[in-house]
Design an enzyme around this catalytic site. Structure first.
Site, PDB file in Angstrom:
ATOM      1  CE  LYS A  27      -2.097   2.872   3.077  1.00 51.52           C
ATOM      2  NZ  LYS A  27      -2.035   4.059   2.234  1.00 51.52           N
TER       3      LYS A  27
ATOM      4  CD  GLU B 105      12.881  -0.517   9.942  1.00 49.50           C
ATOM      5  OE1 GLU B 105      13.263   0.350  10.751  1.00 49.50           O
ATOM      6  OE2 GLU B 105      13.554  -1.515   9.652  1.00 49.50           O
TER       7      GLU B 105
ATOM      8  CB  CYS C 235      12.470   7.720  10.430  1.00 49.58           C
ATOM      9  SG  CYS C 235      13.415   6.907   9.145  1.00 49.58           S
TER      10      CYS C 235
HETATM   11  P1  NAD Z   1       1.747   7.332   9.027  1.00 47.23           P
HETATM   12  O1  NAD Z   1       1.942   6.332  10.110  1.00 47.23           O
HETATM   13  O2  NAD Z   1       0.685   8.345   9.197  1.00 47.23           O
HETATM   14  O3  NAD Z   1       1.384   6.576   7.652  1.00 47.23           O
HETATM   15  C1  NAD Z   1       2.201   5.562   7.131  1.00 47.23           C
HETATM   16  C2  NAD Z   1       1.359   4.662   6.250  1.00 47.23           C
HETATM   17  O4  NAD Z   1       0.384   4.000   7.058  1.00 47.23           O
HETATM   18  C3  NAD Z   1       0.577   5.381   5.165  1.00 47.23           C
HETATM   19  O5  NAD Z   1       0.569   4.605   3.986  1.00 47.23           O
HETATM   20  C4  NAD Z   1      -0.813   5.462   5.759  1.00 47.23           C
HETATM   21  O6  NAD Z   1      -1.837   5.536   4.775  1.00 47.23           O
HETATM   22  C5  NAD Z   1      -0.885   4.154   6.501  1.00 47.23           C
HETATM   23  N1  NAD Z   1      -1.887   4.122   7.575  1.00 47.23           N
HETATM   24  C6  NAD Z   1      -2.382   5.160   8.290  1.00 47.23           C
HETATM   25  N2  NAD Z   1      -3.286   4.706   9.190  1.00 47.23           N
HETATM   26  C7  NAD Z   1      -3.338   3.364   9.057  1.00 47.23           C
HETATM   27  C8  NAD Z   1      -4.063   2.326   9.717  1.00 47.23           C
HETATM   28  N3  NAD Z   1      -4.925   2.605  10.711  1.00 47.23           N
HETATM   29  N4  NAD Z   1      -3.859   1.042   9.333  1.00 47.23           N
HETATM   30  C9  NAD Z   1      -2.975   0.752   8.366  1.00 47.23           C
HETATM   31  N5  NAD Z   1      -2.272   1.697   7.682  1.00 47.23           N
HETATM   32  C10 NAD Z   1      -2.442   2.983   8.035  1.00 47.23           C
HETATM   33  O7  NAD Z   1       3.172   7.976   8.762  1.00 47.23           O
HETATM   34  P2  NAD Z   1       3.560   9.113   7.716  1.00 47.23           P
HETATM   35  O8  NAD Z   1       3.115  10.423   8.232  1.00 47.23           O
HETATM   36  O9  NAD Z   1       3.153   8.696   6.343  1.00 47.23           O
HETATM   37  O10 NAD Z   1       5.166   9.018   7.785  1.00 47.23           O
HETATM   38  C11 NAD Z   1       5.917   9.642   8.733  1.00 47.23           C
HETATM   39  C12 NAD Z   1       6.311   8.680   9.831  1.00 47.23           C
HETATM   40  O11 NAD Z   1       7.016   7.568   9.276  1.00 47.23           O
HETATM   41  C13 NAD Z   1       7.266   9.309  10.824  1.00 47.23           C
HETATM   42  O12 NAD Z   1       6.887   8.955  12.117  1.00 47.23           O
HETATM   43  C14 NAD Z   1       8.621   8.666  10.469  1.00 47.23           C
HETATM   44  O13 NAD Z   1       9.534   8.638  11.506  1.00 47.23           O
HETATM   45  C15 NAD Z   1       8.208   7.314  10.032  1.00 47.23           C
HETATM   46  N6  NAD Z   1       9.239   6.703   9.195  1.00 47.23           N
HETATM   47  C16 NAD Z   1      10.040   5.721   9.733  1.00 47.23           C
HETATM   48  C17 NAD Z   1      11.072   5.168   8.980  1.00 47.23           C
HETATM   49  C18 NAD Z   1      11.993   4.134   9.550  1.00 47.23           C
HETATM   50  O14 NAD Z   1      12.735   3.537   8.789  1.00 47.23           O
HETATM   51  N7  NAD Z   1      11.975   3.882  10.838  1.00 47.23           N
HETATM   52  C19 NAD Z   1      11.277   5.606   7.660  1.00 47.23           C
HETATM   53  C20 NAD Z   1      10.441   6.594   7.154  1.00 47.23           C
HETATM   54  C21 NAD Z   1       9.423   7.140   7.923  1.00 47.23           C
END
Ligand code: NAD
Length: 485
Positions: free
Chosen positions: A180, A254, A289
């Protein structure tokens, strides 16, 4: 109502080798945050598309897992080659939808996609087992089997890198996948999927578009999904973990970070200033992140280092992500822009001193631009010091005692990355060993490279990516076979 113009901008999603819209016939607009223009529409999918994609991945699994590992690897390497040949097209899509500057960020991200596919293509045959020494009467061995259908969910901040990791690791180990995309940045991943689909058997890779609630949730609870791999916020990560617990499926998370960067008194130099800027991911608007967003500067060099840091940042140009002269692009969306500005205002209200940057837009135009922002005087418990802002906001804290700075660096719910800057290698390694994080860099502020084991401790996640062990541990299960001879 859909106009002719909209029709031209519609991008479809990949299910079972076909490019399809959503059964609902609804669409999500994708915006260029640097220009605030809608650049495409993608299907707003839901349960019917999740069902179809999981069914396609399940049907494709038997054949895919039966291929010799090297054959699977060769197909992944070809995907890497295809990405490399068309990297500029991918880079322009990444810059347009994420707001990341093309020269400093998006080209590097497109190249990383090629690199990741080639790396996992080359190590696919490392999916090896062991033979156990039970004597002449027993032959006992292990095989590393794929898990089945992988459900993968990615965020917007590095869509190609993160999707490439999930796809390449899962497929190299013989799994099939439903991925997704993030609502804000699905376009480059759909382009990558188009190239991959020409190379892979149908159904091995399925890529869906839609919201977290409508697509992510049904994917994470689907009974035919044998493994969940999620990159995103810690809050959503907890929901994914709960969904995995309910069915007892393995999960890789992650998640977020608030990573410390510790500068010792011997490192008051330009190379360290450049490294701190790189580690803070200022040229990615801090939307990473692994951003080293808590900078612990030794008291003896506090003022002189800060002066150099502010001067260097002043030389970076903020502007249109597609403009070659831009060093720094735009924040990804209005919502994220508002969040970042809210944190900056809260830091000011709580009494933090703004050394550079601030909530005012640094350039004219409609885009969501925020200048690199530095606070001093913020205390340990404040929101800007302890919460992940995911924007270009750096909190700088003085220190004198090594044990004290390590305790402060570790006083976080997160444990993703850490940066140590010292010419004294013994001191640097001692500090690296003491940091409670999954990934430490000494005298380096760059990104992950394929082969490194990367992932978080504490609330930053579970599992490792980028490495051979990460792929083996996260995308295979071990079976023992014992034969009486
Ligand atoms: P997010 O958690 O809002 O969304 C991530 C993904 O999850 C999106 O595709 C979103 O549509 C989906 N999602 C949202 N609600 C969901 C649910 N209830 N069930 C299943 N899927 C759902 O994060 P974001 O704002 O897109 O990204 C930023 C975050 O990602 C930051 O916290 C960052 O630190 C983290 N991040 C971590 C890494 C790592 O390697 N640790 C890398 C990149 C980003």
């Amino acid at each position: 109502m859909t106009t002719v113009d909209d029709t031209a901008r519609k991008q479809l999603q990949l299910i079972g080798g076909s490019w399809v819209e959503a059964a609902s016939s609804e669409w999500i607009a994708v915006e260029n945050p640097g220009r605030r223009e809608t650049i495409a529409l993608v299907p707003s999918s839901g349960e019917p598309e999740v069902e179809a994609a999981v069914a396609a991945a399940k049907a494709a699994f038997g054949h895919w897992r039966s291929l010799p590992a090297r054959e699977r690897g060769q197909l992944l390497t070809r995907i890497g080659d295809k990405i490399a040949e068309n990297a500029e097209e991918l880079a322009r899509l990444i810059a347009s939808e994420t707001g990341n500057a093309i020269r400093t960020q998006a080209r590097g991200e497109a190249a990383s996609g090629a690199d990741i596919f080639r790396f996992y293509g080359q190590i696919a045959s490392e999916q090896k087992g062991e033979t156990l020494p039970f004597g002449d009467d027993l032959l006992s061995y292990t095989v590393r089997e794929p898990l089945g259908v992988v459900g993968a969910i990615v965020p917007w901040n590095a869509p190609v890198t993160l999707s490439s990791l999930k796809i390449a690791m899962a497929l190299a180990m013989g799994n099939t996948i439903v991925l997704k995309t993030a609502e804000l940045a699905p376009l480059a991943v759909l382009k990558l999927a188009e190239w991959a689909d020409d190379i892979l058997p149908s159904g091995v890779l399925n890529v869906l578009t839609g919201t977290g609630e409508a697509v992510g949730e049904p994917l994470s609870v689907h009974p035919d999904v044998a493994k969940l791999t999620f990159t995103g916020s810690t809050g959503v990560g907890k929901k994914i973990l709960a969904a995995a617990a309910d069915r007892i499926v393995p999960v890789t998370l992650e998640l977020g970070g608030k990573s410390p960067a510790i500068v010792f008194a011997d490192s008051d130099n330009d190379a360290t200033v450049d490294g701190v800027i790189a580690g803070m991911r200022f040229t990615r608007q801090g939307q990473s992140c692994t951003a080293g967003s808590r900078l612990y500067l030794h008291e003896d060099i506090f003022d002189s280092f800060l002066e150099k840091l502010v001067a260097k940042l002043a030389g970076l140009k903020i502007g249109d992500p597609l403009d070659e002269s831009s060093d720094i692009g735009a924040i990804v969306s209005e919502k994220q822009y508002d969040t970042v500005c809210r944190y900056i205002r809260s830091g000011i209200e709580q009494g933090g001193k703004l050394i550079t940057g601030g909530p005012d837009r640094p350039v004219d135009g409609d885009g969501f631009y925020v200048a690199p922002t530095i606070f001093v005087g913020a205390e340990e418990g404040w929101d800007i010091t302890k919460e992940e802002i995911f924007g270009p906001v750096l909190v700088v804290i003085p220190w004198r005692d090594e044990a004290d700075v390590i305790a402060k660096a570790n006083d976080s719910d997160y444990g993703l990355a850490g940066y140590v800057w010292s010419k004294d290698i013994t001191t640097a390694i001692r500090t690296a060993n003491a940091l409670e994080v999954g990934w430490v860099q000494i005298n380096r502020g760059g990104g992950q490279l394929p082969g490194m084991s990367y992932g978080g401790n504490k609330q930053s996640g579970i599992g490792r990516e980028y490495s051979v062990d990460g792929a083996l541990a996260s995308f295979t299960q071990v079976k023992n076979v014992t034969i009486a001879l």
